[in-house]
Write a protein that holds these residues in place. Sequence first.
Motif, PDB file in Angstrom:
ATOM      1  N   TYR A   1       0.830  -1.210   0.000  1.00  0.00           N
ATOM      2  CA  TYR A   1       0.000   0.000   0.000  1.00  0.00           C
ATOM      3  C   TYR A   1       0.864   1.259   0.000  1.00  0.00           C
ATOM      4  O   TYR A   1       0.581   2.223  -0.726  1.00  0.00           O
ATOM      5  CB  TYR A   1      -0.917   0.004   1.220  1.00  0.00           C
ATOM      6  N   LEU A   2       1.910   1.249   0.823  1.00  0.00           N
ATOM      7  CA  LEU A   2       2.761   2.438   0.924  1.00  0.00           C
ATOM      8  C   LEU A   2       3.489   2.713  -0.380  1.00  0.00           C
ATOM      9  O   LEU A   2       3.669   3.879  -0.772  1.00  0.00           O
ATOM     10  CB  LEU A   2       3.757   2.266   2.073  1.00  0.00           C
ATOM     11  N   ASP A   3       3.946   1.651  -1.065  1.00  0.00           N
ATOM     12  CA  ASP A   3       4.614   1.854  -2.357  1.00  0.00           C
ATOM     13  C   ASP A   3       3.659   2.440  -3.392  1.00  0.00           C
ATOM     14  O   ASP A   3       4.032   3.345  -4.159  1.00  0.00           O
ATOM     15  CB  ASP A   3       5.170   0.519  -2.854  1.00  0.00           C
ATOM     16  N   TYR A   4       2.423   1.937  -3.400  1.00  0.00           N
ATOM     17  CA  TYR A   4       1.418   2.452  -4.348  1.00  0.00           C
ATOM     18  C   TYR A   4       1.090   3.913  -4.045  1.00  0.00           C
ATOM     19  O   TYR A   4       0.996   4.762  -4.944  1.00  0.00           O
ATOM     20  CB  TYR A   4       0.161   1.581  -4.260  1.00  0.00           C
ATOM     21  N   ILE A   5       0.946   4.243  -2.751  1.00  0.00           N
ATOM     22  CA  ILE A   5       0.657   5.631  -2.354  1.00  0.00           C
ATOM     23  C   ILE A   5       1.815   6.554  -2.723  1.00  0.00           C
ATOM     24  O   ILE A   5       1.618   7.674  -3.207  1.00  0.00           O
ATOM     25  CB  ILE A   5       0.364   5.685  -0.836  1.00  0.00           C
ATOM     26  N   LYS A   6       3.035   6.078  -2.516  1.00  0.00           N
ATOM     27  CA  LYS A   6       4.210   6.888  -2.849  1.00  0.00           C
ATOM     28  C   LYS A   6       4.278   7.160  -4.351  1.00  0.00           C
ATOM     29  O   LYS A   6       4.571   8.295  -4.781  1.00  0.00           O
ATOM     30  CB  LYS A   6       5.466   6.151  -2.381  1.00  0.00           C
TER      31      LYS A   6
ATOM     32  N   GLU B   1       1.713   7.219  -6.511  1.00  0.00           N
ATOM     33  CA  GLU B   1       0.638   8.134  -6.889  1.00  0.00           C
ATOM     34  C   GLU B   1       0.923   9.562  -6.420  1.00  0.00           C
ATOM     35  O   GLU B   1       0.585  10.530  -7.101  1.00  0.00           O
ATOM     36  CB  GLU B   1      -0.688   7.643  -6.306  1.00  0.00           C
ATOM     37  N   THR B   2       1.564   9.708  -5.249  1.00  0.00           N
ATOM     38  CA  THR B   2       1.915  11.052  -4.755  1.00  0.00           C
ATOM     39  C   THR B   2       2.936  11.717  -5.676  1.00  0.00           C
ATOM     40  O   THR B   2       2.822  12.911  -6.003  1.00  0.00           O
ATOM     41  CB  THR B   2       2.464  10.951  -3.323  1.00  0.00           C
ATOM     42  N   HIS B   3       3.941  10.946  -6.101  1.00  0.00           N
ATOM     43  CA  HIS B   3       4.934  11.503  -7.029  1.00  0.00           C
ATOM     44  C   HIS B   3       4.295  11.839  -8.374  1.00  0.00           C
ATOM     45  O   HIS B   3       4.660  12.848  -9.012  1.00  0.00           O
ATOM     46  CB  HIS B   3       6.061  10.494  -7.230  1.00  0.00           C
ATOM     47  N   LEU B   4       3.336  11.006  -8.806  1.00  0.00           N
ATOM     48  CA  LEU B   4       2.645  11.288 -10.061  1.00  0.00           C
ATOM     49  C   LEU B   4       1.827  12.578  -9.961  1.00  0.00           C
ATOM     50  O   LEU B   4       1.800  13.388 -10.902  1.00  0.00           O
ATOM     51  CB  LEU B   4       1.730  10.110 -10.413  1.00  0.00           C
TER      52      LEU B   4
ATOM     53  N   LYS C   1      -5.971  12.275  -6.482  1.00  0.00           N
ATOM     54  CA  LYS C   1      -6.111  12.537  -5.047  1.00  0.00           C
ATOM     55  C   LYS C   1      -7.116  11.575  -4.405  1.00  0.00           C
ATOM     56  O   LYS C   1      -6.877  11.031  -3.313  1.00  0.00           O
ATOM     57  CB  LYS C   1      -6.562  13.979  -4.844  1.00  0.00           C
ATOM     58  N   ARG C   2      -8.242  11.319  -5.088  1.00  0.00           N
ATOM     59  CA  ARG C   2      -9.229  10.391  -4.545  1.00  0.00           C
ATOM     60  C   ARG C   2      -8.683   8.962  -4.491  1.00  0.00           C
ATOM     61  O   ARG C   2      -9.004   8.203  -3.570  1.00  0.00           O
ATOM     62  CB  ARG C   2     -10.488  10.435  -5.399  1.00  0.00           C
ATOM     63  N   ARG C   3      -7.874   8.627  -5.483  1.00  0.00           N
ATOM     64  CA  ARG C   3      -7.264   7.286  -5.463  1.00  0.00           C
ATOM     65  C   ARG C   3      -6.324   7.137  -4.258  1.00  0.00           C
ATOM     66  O   ARG C   3      -6.299   6.105  -3.597  1.00  0.00           O
ATOM     67  CB  ARG C   3      -6.510   7.053  -6.766  1.00  0.00           C
ATOM     68  N   ILE C   4      -5.547   8.178  -3.970  1.00  0.00           N
ATOM     69  CA  ILE C   4      -4.634   8.126  -2.814  1.00  0.00           C
ATOM     70  C   ILE C   4      -5.435   8.018  -1.516  1.00  0.00           C
ATOM     71  O   ILE C   4      -5.076   7.248  -0.614  1.00  0.00           O
ATOM     72  CB  ILE C   4      -3.715   9.372  -2.802  1.00  0.00           C
ATOM     73  N   GLU C   5      -6.529   8.771  -1.417  1.00  0.00           N
ATOM     74  CA  GLU C   5      -7.372   8.678  -0.224  1.00  0.00           C
ATOM     75  C   GLU C   5      -7.963   7.278  -0.070  1.00  0.00           C
ATOM     76  O   GLU C   5      -8.028   6.741   1.043  1.00  0.00           O
ATOM     77  CB  GLU C   5      -8.498   9.715  -0.305  1.00  0.00           C
ATOM     78  N   ARG C   6      -8.387   6.686  -1.212  1.00  0.00           N
ATOM     79  CA  ARG C   6      -8.943   5.326  -1.149  1.00  0.00           C
ATOM     80  C   ARG C   6      -7.895   4.325  -0.664  1.00  0.00           C
ATOM     81  O   ARG C   6      -8.185   3.436   0.161  1.00  0.00           O
ATOM     82  CB  ARG C   6      -9.450   4.922  -2.535  1.00  0.00           C
ATOM     83  N   LEU C   7      -6.657   4.493  -1.132  1.00  0.00           N
ATOM     84  CA  LEU C   7      -5.584   3.590  -0.690  1.00  0.00           C
ATOM     85  C   LEU C   7      -5.285   3.786   0.789  1.00  0.00           C
ATOM     86  O   LEU C   7      -5.071   2.813   1.531  1.00  0.00           O
ATOM     87  CB  LEU C   7      -4.326   3.850  -1.529  1.00  0.00           C
TER      88      LEU C   7
ATOM     89  N   PHE D   1      -1.635   9.761   6.768  1.00  0.00           N
ATOM     90  CA  PHE D   1      -2.864  10.084   6.030  1.00  0.00           C
ATOM     91  C   PHE D   1      -3.335  11.495   6.364  1.00  0.00           C
ATOM     92  O   PHE D   1      -3.698  12.288   5.474  1.00  0.00           O
ATOM     93  CB  PHE D   1      -3.926   9.044   6.380  1.00  0.00           C
ATOM     94  N   ILE D   2      -3.308  11.853   7.641  1.00  0.00           N
ATOM     95  CA  ILE D   2      -3.751  13.193   8.060  1.00  0.00           C
ATOM     96  C   ILE D   2      -2.824  14.268   7.492  1.00  0.00           C
ATOM     97  O   ILE D   2      -3.267  15.337   7.050  1.00  0.00           O
ATOM     98  CB  ILE D   2      -3.824  13.256   9.597  1.00  0.00           C
ATOM     99  N   GLU D   3      -1.515  13.980   7.485  1.00  0.00           N
ATOM    100  CA  GLU D   3      -0.557  14.950   6.940  1.00  0.00           C
ATOM    101  C   GLU D   3      -0.777  15.166   5.442  1.00  0.00           C
ATOM    102  O   GLU D   3      -0.661  16.300   4.943  1.00  0.00           O
ATOM    103  CB  GLU D   3       0.862  14.455   7.211  1.00  0.00           C
ATOM    104  N   PHE D   4      -1.100  14.104   4.712  1.00  0.00           N
ATOM    105  CA  PHE D   4      -1.393  14.238   3.288  1.00  0.00           C
ATOM    106  C   PHE D   4      -2.629  15.116   3.066  1.00  0.00           C
ATOM    107  O   PHE D   4      -2.648  15.984   2.172  1.00  0.00           O
ATOM    108  CB  PHE D   4      -1.613  12.850   2.676  1.00  0.00           C
ATOM    109  N   LEU D   5      -3.661  14.899   3.883  1.00  0.00           N
ATOM    110  CA  LEU D   5      -4.881  15.696   3.745  1.00  0.00           C
ATOM    111  C   LEU D   5      -4.630  17.171   4.076  1.00  0.00           C
ATOM    112  O   LEU D   5      -5.209  18.064   3.452  1.00  0.00           O
ATOM    113  CB  LEU D   5      -5.974  15.125   4.650  1.00  0.00           C
ATOM    114  N   LYS D   6      -3.751  17.427   5.056  1.00  0.00           N
ATOM    115  CA  LYS D   6      -3.420  18.818   5.375  1.00  0.00           C
ATOM    116  C   LYS D   6      -2.716  19.502   4.203  1.00  0.00           C
ATOM    117  O   LYS D   6      -2.983  20.664   3.897  1.00  0.00           O
ATOM    118  CB  LYS D   6      -2.523  18.868   6.618  1.00  0.00           C
TER     119      LYS D   6
END
Length: 525
Positions: free
Chosen positions: A54-59, A61-64, A91-97, A115-120
């Motif tokens: 999950y963390l690799d996928y989130i990372k 998508e964040t870089h993308l 952004k919605r995909r990252i939140e879903r992950l 997760f909270i830091e990303f939303l901030k």
Amino acid sequence: MAEVVQRHLEDMLSEFEQAKRIGLFTEAEIKKIVRTRRRHEYKIIRRTKEKECYLDYIKYETHLLKLVQLRREKLKLGRIYKKNEIDLAIKRRIERLFRSACHRFKKDVNLWLTFIEFLKKQYDYSTASSIFTTALHTHGNKYWLWIMAAKFEFETMVSPSSARSLFQRALRIKPNEKKLWLEYFKFELLYVELIQKRQLVLDRTKQEIENNEDDAILQGKIVEIVFHNAQTTIENDPIFICSFVKILYEFSQLSFVESLVNQIYSVLKDKYSSNVLAQSLIAQRPLINERKMIDEATKKEQDVTFMIATLEQQVRENYEQQLNNSIVDKKTYRLDSHLKRREEEESMKAFEEAMKHDLTDEEAKRSFYLSKIHWWINTAFDDLDYLYDELRVLLQRQSIESTNDEEIHKRSERKSPSRPLKPMIITRDQLQAKAIGAGYPSISTMTIDEFYESLTQRGLAPTPEQVKQMNAGPKFPTASDAEKEDIAKESYTEKDNPDMLKYLRSMDEFKDDHRHGEGNRFNRS
């Protein structure tokens, strides 16, 4: 599994079409993104889920998402153009992950905080507030998470009521947590300061402010209630009570601060009158706000050394006053207890005489025995006080003796070292000792290296080359003749040597005609 992945990829078609149409990505880049996402999707729908997937996928998508924002600036497309179709989808995909990962790995509090830091960073504060609430359902035993959530509600969401309810819920769960009480106390002071600033911004008239003086919040009533509840919940801790004073001096501009400080010190005097630490904190009261006073003095270019000396003088006077009060209190207590014990002794003697003549009932006897028990308890306490005084005297005497021993040891070390004693000559006179010898070996004539070389020359010790050979370690044995023969046979077999093949075939024929174990059967039963 493949159907789920394919459905997720088909949901991304509109995102890819828009990105290609406005020139954010080329066709080759989109194909690479599809391959990477397919690989990550297969990893996260495995039967055994792993947090790292999950963390690799989130990372990724964040870089993308960052790459999309940079290319928007480079191509001058603007931040709003096709943002819902591309940026918001990522952004919605990252939140879903993040939601899926937090649901499966609830006990990992760092995942919630990430997760909270990303939303901030995405300025999605309302979602961050709901995630804080969800995280507290799982990690309600972590007081610092409650403080973090309350600060977020007060500072970011500007919702004092939500922050107050979070603090109150946390204190119901962990009432003995000191940090929670201090932060709640500071929050109420910040809220009062916020109201006063709002009044100045709204340009309220002086008459309106005076009419509003009856407001409980502006008068600090809520702050007093918080302190009262804290000091009744956490008892026998004068340092904790004194911590409220340090927080109050940070808000010295508020009108009720000085009266509340006096109230806190009165609690220390009344409730902890016999506590030595509390009395020491009361004596150190002038030094509580020392740093702020020094900063103000330096700004006004005043003499700081004179101010420090004045504060130290006040502390010294407070200590002397506390010491005199404690000595007087102890003397009066001992005198009163001694007089009371004398009265009890006389009453007990009179009661014992009445008991001899059987002039008392059962209730009186019971009160007599209880008073006697109390008398012995008071006597034991007095004896313990006397023993404590004796012990203090003995410890003081021991410290004096230890210092004297150290001084004696230092004096002995300062003395010049004594001269070595000369050897005694056993012979009759010195001339005979010079001619014949003193009877014991004289000074050495060679060094250790010279002595070892003389031994090697005589053959009594090994030479350095021989020592190196011995230290080199044992030599491993080489292959035996049988092993060499086996190796040679294997090499002949691999090369299809006709002689070796003939020999092996004859051995096979011999084994077919002769069973294993045949041979000399003489003398076998």
